[in-house]
Write a protein that holds these residues in place. Structure first.
Motif, PDB file in Angstrom:
ATOM      1  N   ALA A 403       0.772  -1.317  -0.108  1.00 20.91           N
ATOM      2  CA  ALA A 403      -0.195  -0.030   0.110  1.00 20.91           C
ATOM      3  C   ALA A 403       0.675   1.161   0.039  1.00 20.91           C
ATOM      4  CB  ALA A 403      -0.882   0.051   1.348  1.00 20.91           C
ATOM      5  N   LEU A 404       1.858   1.225   0.839  1.00 18.84           N
ATOM      6  CA  LEU A 404       2.544   2.392   0.807  1.00 18.84           C
ATOM      7  C   LEU A 404       3.432   2.629  -0.525  1.00 18.84           C
ATOM      8  CD1 LEU A 404       4.586   2.222   4.567  1.00 18.84           C
ATOM      9  CD2 LEU A 404       2.756   3.764   3.745  1.00 18.84           C
ATOM     10  N   THR A 405       3.868   1.485  -1.307  1.00 20.06           N
ATOM     11  CA  THR A 405       4.645   1.638  -2.408  1.00 20.06           C
ATOM     12  C   THR A 405       3.758   2.228  -3.447  1.00 20.06           C
ATOM     13  OG1 THR A 405       5.780  -0.276  -2.026  1.00 20.06           O
ATOM     14  CG2 THR A 405       5.553   0.322  -4.401  1.00 20.06           C
ATOM     15  N   LYS A 406       2.288   1.678  -3.651  1.00 22.98           N
ATOM     16  CA  LYS A 406       1.456   2.392  -4.464  1.00 22.98           C
ATOM     17  C   LYS A 406       0.985   3.830  -4.304  1.00 22.98           C
ATOM     18  CE  LYS A 406      -1.045  -2.164  -5.748  1.00 22.98           C
ATOM     19  NZ  LYS A 406      -2.541  -2.936  -5.458  1.00 22.98           N
ATOM     20  N   LEU A 407       0.983   4.100  -2.896  1.00 19.82           N
ATOM     21  CA  LEU A 407       0.818   5.565  -2.501  1.00 19.82           C
ATOM     22  C   LEU A 407       1.834   6.371  -3.066  1.00 19.82           C
ATOM     23  CD1 LEU A 407      -0.535   5.277   1.052  1.00 19.82           C
ATOM     24  CD2 LEU A 407      -1.915   6.010  -1.073  1.00 19.82           C
ATOM     25  N   GLY A 408       3.048   5.715  -2.768  1.00 23.83           N
ATOM     26  CA  GLY A 408       4.282   6.534  -3.113  1.00 23.83           C
ATOM     27  C   GLY A 408       4.505   6.654  -4.667  1.00 23.83           C
ATOM     28  N   GLU A 409       3.999   5.776  -5.530  1.00 26.48           N
ATOM     29  CA  GLU A 409       4.098   5.612  -6.863  1.00 26.48           C
ATOM     30  C   GLU A 409       2.984   6.704  -7.433  1.00 26.48           C
ATOM     31  OE1 GLU A 409       3.700   1.622  -7.959  1.00 26.48           O
ATOM     32  OE2 GLU A 409       5.747   1.253  -7.639  1.00 26.48           O
ATOM     33  N   THR A 410       1.778   6.564  -7.044  1.00 24.87           N
ATOM     34  CA  THR A 410       0.499   7.428  -7.705  1.00 24.87           C
ATOM     35  C   THR A 410       0.459   8.510  -6.980  1.00 24.87           C
ATOM     36  OG1 THR A 410      -1.254   6.216  -6.367  1.00 24.87           O
ATOM     37  CG2 THR A 410      -0.467   5.169  -8.406  1.00 24.87           C
ATOM     38  N   GLY A 411       0.657   8.884  -5.620  1.00 22.77           N
ATOM     39  CA  GLY A 411       0.158   9.893  -4.826  1.00 22.77           C
ATOM     40  C   GLY A 411      -1.153  10.179  -4.709  1.00 22.77           C
ATOM     41  N   GLU A 412      -1.932   9.361  -5.254  1.00 24.44           N
ATOM     42  CA  GLU A 412      -3.646   9.092  -5.058  1.00 24.44           C
ATOM     43  C   GLU A 412      -3.968   7.950  -3.927  1.00 24.44           C
ATOM     44  OE1 GLU A 412      -5.156   8.611  -8.653  1.00 24.44           O
ATOM     45  OE2 GLU A 412      -4.403  10.501  -9.457  1.00 24.44           O
ATOM     46  N   SER A 413      -4.852   8.349  -3.155  1.00 24.83           N
ATOM     47  CA  SER A 413      -5.352   7.263  -1.994  1.00 24.83           C
ATOM     48  C   SER A 413      -6.616   6.950  -2.280  1.00 24.83           C
ATOM     49  CB  SER A 413      -5.177   7.921  -0.614  1.00 24.83           C
ATOM     50  OG  SER A 413      -5.726   7.147   0.284  1.00 24.83           O
ATOM     51  N   ASP A 415      -9.842   4.242  -1.085  1.00 21.52           N
ATOM     52  CA  ASP A 415     -10.429   3.435   0.298  1.00 21.52           C
ATOM     53  C   ASP A 415      -9.609   2.434   0.611  1.00 21.52           C
ATOM     54  OD1 ASP A 415     -12.291   5.468   0.513  1.00 21.52           O
ATOM     55  OD2 ASP A 415     -13.799   4.498  -0.546  1.00 21.52           O
ATOM     56  N   GLU A 416      -9.423   1.482  -0.465  1.00 23.92           N
ATOM     57  CA  GLU A 416      -8.770   0.282  -0.271  1.00 23.92           C
ATOM     58  C   GLU A 416      -7.472   0.648   0.420  1.00 23.92           C
ATOM     59  OE1 GLU A 416      -6.976  -3.694  -2.837  1.00 23.92           O
ATOM     60  OE2 GLU A 416      -8.537  -2.295  -3.703  1.00 23.92           O
ATOM     61  N   LEU A 417      -6.425   1.539  -0.240  1.00 26.77           N
ATOM     62  CA  LEU A 417      -5.366   1.790  -0.053  1.00 26.77           C
ATOM     63  C   LEU A 417      -5.347   2.167   1.662  1.00 26.77           C
ATOM     64  CD1 LEU A 417      -3.527   3.186  -3.021  1.00 26.77           C
ATOM     65  CD2 LEU A 417      -3.247   0.787  -1.896  1.00 26.77           C
ATOM     66  N   ALA A 418      -6.228   3.313   1.778  1.00 25.59           N
ATOM     67  CA  ALA A 418      -6.309   3.773   3.084  1.00 25.59           C
ATOM     68  C   ALA A 418      -6.560   2.961   4.234  1.00 25.59           C
ATOM     69  CB  ALA A 418      -7.501   4.996   3.117  1.00 25.59           C
ATOM     70  N   SER A 419      -7.415   1.850   3.995  1.00 25.93           N
ATOM     71  CA  SER A 419      -7.748   0.912   5.064  1.00 25.93           C
ATOM     72  C   SER A 419      -6.473   0.270   5.378  1.00 25.93           C
ATOM     73  CB  SER A 419      -8.640   0.051   4.659  1.00 25.93           C
ATOM     74  OG  SER A 419      -8.115  -0.648   3.472  1.00 25.93           O
ATOM     75  N   GLN A 420      -5.423   0.138   4.635  1.00 27.38           N
ATOM     76  CA  GLN A 420      -4.400  -0.375   5.028  1.00 27.38           C
ATOM     77  C   GLN A 420      -3.109   0.088   5.772  1.00 27.38           C
ATOM     78  OE1 GLN A 420      -2.963  -3.265   1.906  1.00 27.38           O
ATOM     79  NE2 GLN A 420      -4.822  -2.689   0.814  1.00 27.38           N
ATOM     80  N   VAL A 421      -3.298   1.426   5.806  1.00 34.03           N
ATOM     81  CA  VAL A 421      -2.162   2.420   6.644  1.00 34.03           C
ATOM     82  C   VAL A 421      -2.672   3.071   7.750  1.00 34.03           C
ATOM     83  CG1 VAL A 421      -0.987   2.525   4.410  1.00 34.03           C
ATOM     84  CG2 VAL A 421      -2.713   4.118   4.841  1.00 34.03           C
ATOM     85  N   LEU A 422      -1.881   3.662   8.391  1.00 29.76           N
ATOM     86  CA  LEU A 422      -2.604   4.546   9.406  1.00 29.76           C
ATOM     87  C   LEU A 422      -1.279   5.679   9.521  1.00 29.76           C
ATOM     88  CD1 LEU A 422      -4.348   4.318  12.111  1.00 29.76           C
ATOM     89  CD2 LEU A 422      -2.396   3.440  13.551  1.00 29.76           C
ATOM     90  N   ASP A 423      -2.174   6.522   9.890  1.00 31.20           N
ATOM     91  CA  ASP A 423      -1.531   8.053  10.274  1.00 31.20           C
ATOM     92  C   ASP A 423      -0.870   8.041  11.710  1.00 31.20           C
ATOM     93  OD1 ASP A 423      -0.327  10.635  10.681  1.00 31.20           O
ATOM     94  OD2 ASP A 423      -1.838  11.688   9.224  1.00 31.20           O
ATOM     95  N   VAL A 424       0.450   8.178  11.897  1.00 33.26           N
ATOM     96  CA  VAL A 424       1.121   8.002  12.975  1.00 33.26           C
ATOM     97  C   VAL A 424       2.021   9.409  13.052  1.00 33.26           C
ATOM     98  CG1 VAL A 424       1.056   5.578  13.183  1.00 33.26           C
ATOM     99  CG2 VAL A 424       3.040   6.776  12.155  1.00 33.26           C
TER     100      VAL A 424
END
Length: 493
Positions: A403-413, A415-424
């Motif tokens: 999920a972090l790799t896809k977020l870094g590549e596309t820059g777009e979030s 619902d599926e990707l957001a559910s796999q990460v947490l803002d810390v």
């Protein structure tokens, strides 16, 4: 409790108190007092805040009760919470405290010895080749045997030196060699190997390997001796399959080979291999099954001819022999195998998410509640660092590596990707010390840190951090059990 297959033990209690697994008793007491000041229920008047504080304060107290007790901490370090809650016995039944301490100390010494042996790892294989047709003809069932051994020494975190040797006998011929291997990790996705060897068939051999991401290996080998040769090849390997191809040109012969191995389960696999050259044309089909931790049975069926096809080297013929099998593999992989496995992995991921959905939602809710109580102190620390140009965490995301790799590549979030990460971001700002430094300890799973949670059970996880220091911008990505120490100039953008 056994160690997790995907990493070190889940030392959640150490993560909860933000401690190293080697922390002293004084460091444990100090950490407990600091966290107790944040989560003590008497500090909060609002009913919902008092409830959150009470829940987390109980976790802090439980962690301190275990880690401050020498015997409980020893059991936890070896067996985890399972050893404390299930009454797990340590070897023979132990009734006295002294006996328990002696047994635990013995087990700890064994683990330390195993850790030391990790820097000096011997290994070896023995392979026997049996031929049923040869046996039926009355020539004996044993066709050949090969033995090899290797001893590895960890020179540094990224470098390994290995010494090895092998001996092979096949029908009426044989050979052997001794080798020295230097392996160096260039980055998290690539490494390099230099191999030098000398033996019966060759006076000297030099091998260069470049290993890229996804275990893709490119290899060049130079062999000097009676039968001098040069060969180039590649190898691709993952959990389900392995494939390789090689083109070899010698002083009196040339040839090309390719093989594909598919793993049907953890214990069984199938294999197909082809060899084509100036002295042979052969196809081999077979498979194998692992019958124990140290033994595997393989059955192979070979069809071929051993004749002199040509005394002269044909670049067209040799290149075609190498390119055709490789092309077939890449076509199969791109249009059949890869789509099938991607679909299968996605289906498994969806099934896992459905099974753990309630557990993840509950964990995320608990993490958000824990962050609420950290907010005031975290903001105060952040403002102080802002005034002096110190360390400020501007963005921190923890979750599934994919999920972090896809977020870094596309820059777009989504619902599926957001559910796999947490803002810390908030808990990391809270953990910044007065000196403007932040350290997350090696070997401690980050999901146990207060304000964190495991948003994707069973998936490899990473932590991505963006921060500023002294007016400059930095970023860093670390694995789940990897140490994080910031600021560092190497992270500067």
């Amino acid at each position: 409790m056994r160690e997790a297959k995907d990493g070190p033990p889940n030392r959640e209690l150490y993560a909860l108190l933000h401690l190293s697994p080697e922390a002293s008793d004084e460091e444990i007491r100090k950490a407990y007092r600091q966290w107790a000041q944040v989560y003590h229920p008497d500090k909060y008047q609002a009913p919902h805040m008092k409830e959150i504080a009470t829940e987390n304060f109980q976790r802090i107290c439980e962690a301190y009760e275990i880690l401050s007790d020498e015997n409980k901490r020893l059991i936890y370090d070896i067996y985890g919470m399972e050893g404390l809650t299930s009454g797990l016995e340590l070897g023979p039944k132990l009734n006295k405290v002294e006996e328990l301490k002696e047994e635990l100390e013995r087990l700890r010494q064994r683990k330390e010895q195993e850790k030391a042996l990790a820097h000096f790892r011997p290994s070896g294989t023995i392979l026997a080749s049996l031929s049923l047709p040869q046996f039926l003809e009355g020539d004996g069932i044993m066709r050949g045997m090969a033995m090899s051994s290797e001893v590895q020494s960890q020179l540094s975190k990224n470098s390994i030196l290995a010494f090895g040797g092998n001996l092979e006998v096949n029908d009426d011929s044989g050979g052997g060699a001794a080798s020295v291997v230097l392996r160096h990790q260039l980055s998290s996705v690539s490494s390099i190997e230099f191999i030098a060897s000398a033996g019966l068939r060759a006076l000297a051999s030099t091998v260069f390997k470049l290993i890229l991401v996804s275990l893709l290996v490119f290899q060049i080998q130079l062999l000097l001796g009676i039968e001098s040769s040069i060969s180039v090849g590649w190898q691709k390997k993952d959990e389900r399959m392995s494939a390789a191809g090689e083109l070899k040109i010698g002083t009196s012969s040339f040839g090309a080979s390719a093989h594909y191995t598919h793993r049907f389960s953890k214990k069984s696999h199938g294999r197909i291999q082809g060899r084509l050259g100036s002295t042979a044309l052969e196809l081999e089909v077979g498979g194998g099954r692992k019958i124990s931790e140290f033994s595997t049975i393989r059955m192979l069926y070979s069809v071929g001819i051993q004749i002199l096809l040509s005394r002269h080297f044909s670049s067209f013929f040799a290149t075609g022999a190498f390119i055709i099998p490789a092309s077939v593999y890449f076509l199969l992989k791109k249009f059949i195998l890869k789509p099938y496995y991607l679909k299968r992995e996605k289906q498994k991921a969806l099934e896992n998410m459905e099974k753990t959905s309630a557990q993840v939602q509950e964990a995320k809710a608990a993490a958000q509640k824990a962050q609420q109580l950290l907010q005031n102190v975290a903001n105060r620390k952040r403002n102080k660092q802002l005034e002096i140009g110190g360390l400020i965490i501007t963005k921190a995301v923890y979750g599934a590596r994919k999920a972090l790799t896809k977020l870094g590549e596309t820059g777009e979030s989504s619902d599926e990707l957001a559910s796999q990460v947490l803002d810390v971001t908030l808990p990391l700002n809270f953990l910044v010390n007065d000196s403007g430094r932040l350290k997350l300890h090696e070997g401690v799973k980050k999901s146990g840190i207060m304000g964190f949670c495991d948003s994707c059970p069973g998936e490899p996880k990473q932590l991505y951090v963006e921060y500023t220091y002294g007016g400059n911008r930095y970023e860093v990505l670390v694995d789940d059990y990897e140490e994080l120490f910031i600021p560092q100039e190497a992270h500067r953008i």
